[in-house]
Design a protein around this motif. Structure first.
Motif, PDB file in Angstrom:
ATOM      1  N   ARG A   1       1.063  -1.504   0.273  1.00  0.00           N
ATOM      2  CA  ARG A   1      -0.164   0.022   0.304  1.00  0.00           C
ATOM      3  C   ARG A   1       0.759   1.460  -0.173  1.00  0.00           C
ATOM      4  O   ARG A   1       0.743   2.170  -0.971  1.00  0.00           O
ATOM      5  N   ARG A   2       2.150   1.323   0.482  1.00  0.00           N
ATOM      6  CA  ARG A   2       2.610   3.102   0.826  1.00  0.00           C
ATOM      7  C   ARG A   2       4.202   2.464  -0.899  1.00  0.00           C
ATOM      8  O   ARG A   2       3.347   3.816  -0.736  1.00  0.00           O
ATOM      9  N   LYS A   3       4.195   1.278  -1.098  1.00  0.00           N
ATOM     10  CA  LYS A   3       4.603   1.622  -2.532  1.00  0.00           C
ATOM     11  C   LYS A   3       4.224   2.557  -3.045  1.00  0.00           C
ATOM     12  O   LYS A   3       4.540   3.329  -3.869  1.00  0.00           O
ATOM     13  N   LEU A   4       2.310   1.963  -3.621  1.00  0.00           N
ATOM     14  CA  LEU A   4       1.922   2.112  -4.141  1.00  0.00           C
ATOM     15  C   LEU A   4       1.479   3.843  -3.824  1.00  0.00           C
ATOM     16  O   LEU A   4       0.947   4.544  -5.219  1.00  0.00           O
ATOM     17  N   GLU A   5       1.390   3.968  -3.132  1.00  0.00           N
ATOM     18  CA  GLU A   5       0.983   5.201  -2.932  1.00  0.00           C
ATOM     19  C   GLU A   5       2.263   5.883  -2.908  1.00  0.00           C
ATOM     20  O   GLU A   5       1.926   7.652  -3.219  1.00  0.00           O
ATOM     21  N   PHE A   6       3.143   5.817  -3.018  1.00  0.00           N
ATOM     22  CA  PHE A   6       4.749   6.568  -3.074  1.00  0.00           C
ATOM     23  C   PHE A   6       4.083   7.066  -4.885  1.00  0.00           C
ATOM     24  O   PHE A   6       4.342   8.177  -5.260  1.00  0.00           O
ATOM     25  N   ILE A   7       4.058   5.951  -5.348  1.00  0.00           N
ATOM     26  CA  ILE A   7       4.341   6.161  -6.703  1.00  0.00           C
ATOM     27  C   ILE A   7       3.382   7.356  -7.231  1.00  0.00           C
ATOM     28  O   ILE A   7       3.845   8.197  -8.010  1.00  0.00           O
ATOM     29  N   LYS A   8       2.263   6.944  -6.301  1.00  0.00           N
ATOM     30  CA  LYS A   8       0.907   7.564  -7.188  1.00  0.00           C
ATOM     31  C   LYS A   8       0.860   9.307  -6.709  1.00  0.00           C
ATOM     32  O   LYS A   8       1.516  10.047  -7.619  1.00  0.00           O
ATOM     33  N   THR A   9       2.069   9.385  -5.606  1.00  0.00           N
ATOM     34  CA  THR A   9       2.367  10.558  -5.098  1.00  0.00           C
ATOM     35  C   THR A   9       3.447  11.404  -6.315  1.00  0.00           C
ATOM     36  O   THR A   9       3.464  12.607  -6.411  1.00  0.00           O
ATOM     37  N   GLN A  10       4.297  10.653  -6.777  1.00  0.00           N
ATOM     38  CA  GLN A  10       5.620  10.912  -7.253  1.00  0.00           C
ATOM     39  C   GLN A  10       4.804  11.221  -8.701  1.00  0.00           C
ATOM     40  O   GLN A  10       5.683  12.335  -9.116  1.00  0.00           O
ATOM     41  N   LEU A  11       4.271  10.452  -8.852  1.00  0.00           N
ATOM     42  CA  LEU A  11       3.611  10.511 -10.546  1.00  0.00           C
ATOM     43  C   LEU A  11       2.878  11.921 -10.722  1.00  0.00           C
ATOM     44  O   LEU A  11       2.393  12.718 -11.380  1.00  0.00           O
ATOM     45  N   LYS A  12       2.086  11.935  -9.679  1.00  0.00           N
ATOM     46  CA  LYS A  12       1.418  13.123  -9.326  1.00  0.00           C
ATOM     47  C   LYS A  12       1.980  14.532  -9.602  1.00  0.00           C
ATOM     48  O   LYS A  12       1.546  15.791  -9.824  1.00  0.00           O
ATOM     49  N   ASN A  13       3.544  14.455  -8.627  1.00  0.00           N
ATOM     50  CA  ASN A  13       3.787  15.597  -8.485  1.00  0.00           C
ATOM     51  C   ASN A  13       4.221  16.181 -10.114  1.00  0.00           C
ATOM     52  O   ASN A  13       4.833  17.039 -10.449  1.00  0.00           O
ATOM     53  N   MET A  14       4.888  15.014 -10.286  1.00  0.00           N
ATOM     54  CA  MET A  14       5.936  15.014 -12.481  1.00  0.00           C
ATOM     55  C   MET A  14       4.508  15.437 -13.322  1.00  0.00           C
ATOM     56  O   MET A  14       4.735  16.494 -13.868  1.00  0.00           O
ATOM     57  N   ARG A  15       3.568  14.989 -12.941  1.00  0.00           N
ATOM     58  CA  ARG A  15       2.065  15.882 -13.687  1.00  0.00           C
ATOM     59  C   ARG A  15       2.089  17.395 -13.645  1.00  0.00           C
ATOM     60  O   ARG A  15       2.343  18.262 -14.229  1.00  0.00           O
ATOM     61  N   ASP A  16       1.929  17.203 -12.213  1.00  0.00           N
ATOM     62  CA  ASP A  16       1.578  19.070 -11.670  1.00  0.00           C
ATOM     63  C   ASP A  16       3.103  19.854 -12.298  1.00  0.00           C
ATOM     64  O   ASP A  16       2.781  20.952 -12.436  1.00  0.00           O
ATOM     65  N   ALA A  17       3.900  19.133 -12.176  1.00  0.00           N
ATOM     66  CA  ALA A  17       4.871  19.901 -12.485  1.00  0.00           C
ATOM     67  C   ALA A  17       5.528  20.790 -14.044  1.00  0.00           C
ATOM     68  O   ALA A  17       5.698  21.648 -14.746  1.00  0.00           O
ATOM     69  N   GLN A  18       5.184  19.644 -14.462  1.00  0.00           N
ATOM     70  CA  GLN A  18       4.526  19.458 -16.186  1.00  0.00           C
ATOM     71  C   GLN A  18       3.652  20.451 -16.784  1.00  0.00           C
ATOM     72  O   GLN A  18       4.066  21.081 -17.542  1.00  0.00           O
ATOM     73  N   ALA A  19       2.889  20.528 -15.852  1.00  0.00           N
ATOM     74  CA  ALA A  19       1.649  21.331 -15.946  1.00  0.00           C
ATOM     75  C   ALA A  19       1.964  22.982 -16.085  1.00  0.00           C
ATOM     76  O   ALA A  19       1.396  23.516 -16.879  1.00  0.00           O
ATOM     77  N   GLY A  20       3.164  23.259 -14.569  1.00  0.00           N
ATOM     78  CA  GLY A  20       3.093  24.010 -14.549  1.00  0.00           C
ATOM     79  C   GLY A  20       2.633  25.073 -13.474  1.00  0.00           C
ATOM     80  O   GLY A  20       0.946  24.121 -12.195  1.00  0.00           O
ATOM     81  N   PRO A  21       2.403  26.746 -13.032  1.00  0.00           N
ATOM     82  CA  PRO A  21       1.826  27.070 -12.387  1.00  0.00           C
ATOM     83  C   PRO A  21       0.259  27.437 -12.722  1.00  0.00           C
ATOM     84  O   PRO A  21      -0.320  27.169 -12.152  1.00  0.00           O
ATOM     85  N   SER A  22       0.502  27.439 -14.408  1.00  0.00           N
ATOM     86  CA  SER A  22      -1.063  27.862 -14.669  1.00  0.00           C
ATOM     87  C   SER A  22      -2.016  26.528 -15.142  1.00  0.00           C
ATOM     88  O   SER A  22      -3.731  26.989 -14.950  1.00  0.00           O
ATOM     89  N   GLY A  23      -1.502  25.170 -14.344  1.00  0.00           N
ATOM     90  CA  GLY A  23      -2.000  23.795 -14.680  1.00  0.00           C
ATOM     91  C   GLY A  23      -2.913  23.653 -16.198  1.00  0.00           C
ATOM     92  O   GLY A  23      -3.111  22.898 -16.423  1.00  0.00           O
ATOM     93  N   GLU A  24      -2.077  24.845 -16.492  1.00  0.00           N
ATOM     94  CA  GLU A  24      -1.694  23.920 -18.745  1.00  0.00           C
ATOM     95  C   GLU A  24      -0.198  22.901 -18.773  1.00  0.00           C
ATOM     96  O   GLU A  24       0.439  23.481 -18.477  1.00  0.00           O
ATOM     97  N   PRO A  25      -0.251  22.123 -19.639  1.00  0.00           N
ATOM     98  CA  PRO A  25       0.699  21.870 -19.537  1.00  0.00           C
ATOM     99  C   PRO A  25       1.910  22.371 -20.361  1.00  0.00           C
ATOM    100  O   PRO A  25       1.777  23.411 -21.351  1.00  0.00           O
ATOM    101  N   SER A  26       3.001  22.975 -20.390  1.00  0.00           N
ATOM    102  CA  SER A  26       4.365  23.372 -20.795  1.00  0.00           C
ATOM    103  C   SER A  26       4.536  23.083 -21.960  1.00  0.00           C
ATOM    104  O   SER A  26       3.909  22.246 -22.344  1.00  0.00           O
ATOM    105  N   SER A  27       5.314  23.728 -22.950  1.00  0.00           N
ATOM    106  CA  SER A  27       5.704  23.276 -23.718  1.00  0.00           C
ATOM    107  C   SER A  27       6.927  22.572 -23.959  1.00  0.00           C
ATOM    108  O   SER A  27       7.679  22.946 -25.457  1.00  0.00           O
ATOM    109  N   SER A  28       7.540  22.010 -23.142  1.00  0.00           N
ATOM    110  CA  SER A  28       8.218  21.608 -23.558  1.00  0.00           C
ATOM    111  C   SER A  28       8.431  19.486 -23.476  1.00  0.00           C
ATOM    112  O   SER A  28       7.692  19.240 -23.985  1.00  0.00           O
TER     113      SER A  28
END
Length: 125
Positions: free
Chosen positions: A98-125
């Protein structure tokens, strides 16, 4: 050497051969393997949380065993069993998964949020 066949335009790219971040971020979290270091960190935190949650049982066992050399093996059985019973609730394979899956989901969410940028839209990189 020329190709014999043209690539299928409808074929999904493999997440293992593509460099697309989108393909990586949309992968199933249960299919991701953690590094040994990440697994050890999760296990350490799980055991630490178990020790905190079972502190009163651990303390009772330690007090019983204090000042005894070998006799604690039979004199402190009830305290030891209570301590182990408590620890098994917090430190087990299901909790680790459970903790491993939670960790992976959190990391993926953080990466998605970082990719989306502050405006919430995907960046052009």
């Amino acid at each position: 050497m020329p190709r014999d066949k043209t690539p299928d335009p409808n074929a999904k790219p493999s997440p293992f051969t593509t460099t697309s971040r989108d393909a990586f971020l949309n992968v199933d979290p249960e299919s991701i393997k953690l590094t040994r270091k990440a697994e050890e960190g999760i296990e350490y935190k799980m055991r630490e949380d178990g020790r905190k949650s079972c502190a009163e049982f651990i303390k009772a066992f330690a007090e019983c065993a204090s000042g005894r050399m070998v006799s604690f093996l039979w004199a402190c059985q009830p305290e030891k069993k209570a301590m182990n019973r408590c620890l098994r609730e917090f430190v087990n394979e299901d909790e680790l998964k459970r903790r491993k899956l939670e960790f992976i989901k959190t990391q993926l969410k953080n990466m998605r949020d970082a990719q989306a940028g502050p405006s919430g839209e995907p960046s052009s990189s």
